[in-house]
Scaffold this active site. Structure first.
Site, PDB file in Angstrom:
ATOM      1  N   GLN A  57      23.107 -19.303  12.590  1.00  0.00           N
ATOM      2  CA  GLN A  57      22.705 -18.338  11.554  1.00  0.00           C
ATOM      3  C   GLN A  57      21.556 -18.965  10.771  1.00  0.00           C
ATOM      4  O   GLN A  57      21.719 -19.440   9.650  1.00  0.00           O
ATOM      5  CB  GLN A  57      23.921 -17.996  10.664  1.00  0.00           C
TER       6      GLN A  57
ATOM      7  N   ARG B 172      21.106 -10.304  22.769  1.00  0.00           N
ATOM      8  CA  ARG B 172      22.438 -10.132  22.172  1.00  0.00           C
ATOM      9  C   ARG B 172      22.373  -9.002  21.151  1.00  0.00           C
ATOM     10  O   ARG B 172      21.469  -8.967  20.324  1.00  0.00           O
ATOM     11  CB  ARG B 172      22.860 -11.435  21.471  1.00  0.00           C
TER      12      ARG B 172
ATOM     13  N   SER C 294      30.601 -21.185  23.530  1.00  0.00           N
ATOM     14  CA  SER C 294      31.633 -20.689  22.610  1.00  0.00           C
ATOM     15  C   SER C 294      32.598 -19.792  23.381  1.00  0.00           C
ATOM     16  O   SER C 294      33.626 -20.255  23.873  1.00  0.00           O
ATOM     17  CB  SER C 294      30.947 -19.955  21.450  1.00  0.00           C
ATOM     18  N   THR C 295      32.250 -18.524  23.560  1.00  0.00           N
ATOM     19  CA  THR C 295      33.144 -17.625  24.312  1.00  0.00           C
ATOM     20  C   THR C 295      32.973 -17.802  25.818  1.00  0.00           C
ATOM     21  O   THR C 295      33.781 -17.302  26.595  1.00  0.00           O
ATOM     22  CB  THR C 295      32.820 -16.158  23.993  1.00  0.00           C
ATOM     23  N   GLY C 296      31.898 -18.455  26.232  1.00  0.00           N
ATOM     24  CA  GLY C 296      31.608 -18.598  27.663  1.00  0.00           C
ATOM     25  C   GLY C 296      30.893 -17.377  28.221  1.00  0.00           C
ATOM     26  O   GLY C 296      30.548 -17.338  29.410  1.00  0.00           O
ATOM     27  N   GLY C 297      30.627 -16.370  27.380  1.00  0.00           N
ATOM     28  CA  GLY C 297      30.004 -15.124  27.840  1.00  0.00           C
ATOM     29  C   GLY C 297      28.598 -15.340  28.385  1.00  0.00           C
ATOM     30  O   GLY C 297      28.243 -14.775  29.431  1.00  0.00           O
TER      31      GLY C 297
ATOM     32  N   LYS D  40      17.964 -13.603  27.824  1.00  0.00           N
ATOM     33  CA  LYS D  40      19.223 -13.081  27.264  1.00  0.00           C
ATOM     34  C   LYS D  40      18.938 -12.274  26.009  1.00  0.00           C
ATOM     35  O   LYS D  40      18.112 -12.663  25.196  1.00  0.00           O
ATOM     36  CB  LYS D  40      20.143 -14.255  26.902  1.00  0.00           C
TER      37      LYS D  40
END
Ligand code: R5P
Length: 289
Positions: free
Chosen positions: A94, A191, A220-223, A189
């Site tokens: 952030q 988001r 983090s989420t692996g996404g 990518k």
């Protein structure tokens, strides 16, 4: 110099101290029944140059409060210099006001670290290195790519390709690629800033028959890795490895990556995890002096 391993980096702090060959300071810490953090520095630090090593994951908010308390406590007890070493710096993503009204969290935290009394600040693979320019004290980013590349050199890889899943981590892929003398590149990518949904595009990479190593600053989420891995496996990649500096690995991340075709996930020990086989201790021992 004396190394003080904070409660979140006990093992890593001790490793760094043993490589440098300097003593460590013990602290007492516990949680009060309502969850507040208690700490007591038991050694004399008057006039000492102290390297405080304390990562900020898991439990970012608690770890950050502990960090601020430790810095201020060291200064109040008379430490002559406090080198603040945060192997994984939370909230670094952030770094801008992406939507009107958002907090620019990393800038708030830098102000607090400096105000608490840090004399120097060190971190590893912070999400955007340029954010460190906000500090008025010396602030340095160390690159885990050095230890990651050393590890990868020992693995038998077939016609390797080093890939960043987005433009943001291209310097990581470049450094690893250059160290290994292999081709590197990046996917694209995007988001969704509201839902967090990720879209990855990567038609240009020829993965057929090759071992592809996806390198990112954190998982983090692996996404992100899962999306990239699907494209690579559809493109005929022989093996897909994922390597990151900071394995945050929230619940479900390992399974998400595995079912997308990732053969192996590797990480460093900036945060403790089951996959942290690559130690950043030598990097820190060299980089904070
Ligand atoms: C973002 O740009 C970072 O570099 C990582 O790619 C991202 O934060 C990884 O998050 P996740 O594992 O949740 O996709």
């Amino acid at each position: 110099m004396i190394v003080m391993p904070g409660p979140s980096s006990v093992k890593l702090g001790e490793k760094v101290a043993s490589i440098i060959g300097c003593p460590t300071i013990n602290i007492e810490y516990k949680n009060f029944p309502d969850g507040e953090s208690y700490q007591r520095i038991t050694a004399r630090v008057q006039g000492e140059d102290v390297a405080l090593i304390h990562t900020t994951y898991p439990q970012q908010d608690k770890r950050l409060i502990e960090l601020l308390l430790l810095i201020d406590n060291l200064k109040n007890l008379g430490a002559s210099r406090v080198r603040v070493v945060v192997p994984y710096m939370a909230y670094a993503r952030q770094d801008s006001r992406f939507r009107e009204g958002e907090a620019v969290s990393i800038m708030t935290l830098f102000k607090l670290i400096e105000a608490a009394g840090a004399d120097e600040f060190y971190t590893i693979d912070i999400h955007k290195e340029a954010t460190l320019q906000a500090f008025r004290i010396k602030a340095k980013n160390l690159f885990a790519t050095e230890v990651i590349a050393d590890y990868l050199k020992k693995i038998d890889l077939k016609d390797p390709y080093i890939l960043s899943p987005d433009k943001g981590a291209i310097m990581i892929a470049k450094r690893v690629g250059d160290e290994l003398g292999t081709e590197y590149g990046n996917f694209e990518k995007t988001r969704d800033r509201i839902t967090g949904a990720i879209t990855v595009k990567g038609e240009k990479v020829d993965a057929a028959g090759r071992d592809v190593v996806i390198c990112d600053d954190l998982i983090s989420t692996g996404g992100t890795i899962a999306n990239a891995a699907k494209i690579l496996k559809d493109g005929g990649a022989r093996k897909v490895l994922a390597v990151c500096s900071h394995p945050l690995l929230v619940a479900g991340a390992a399974e998400r990556m595995r079912s997308a075709g990732v053969d192996e996930v590797l990480g460093t020990d900036t945060v403790e995890s089951e996959i942290g086989r690559i130690s950043v201790a030598p990097l820190l021992a060299k980089g904070i002096l």
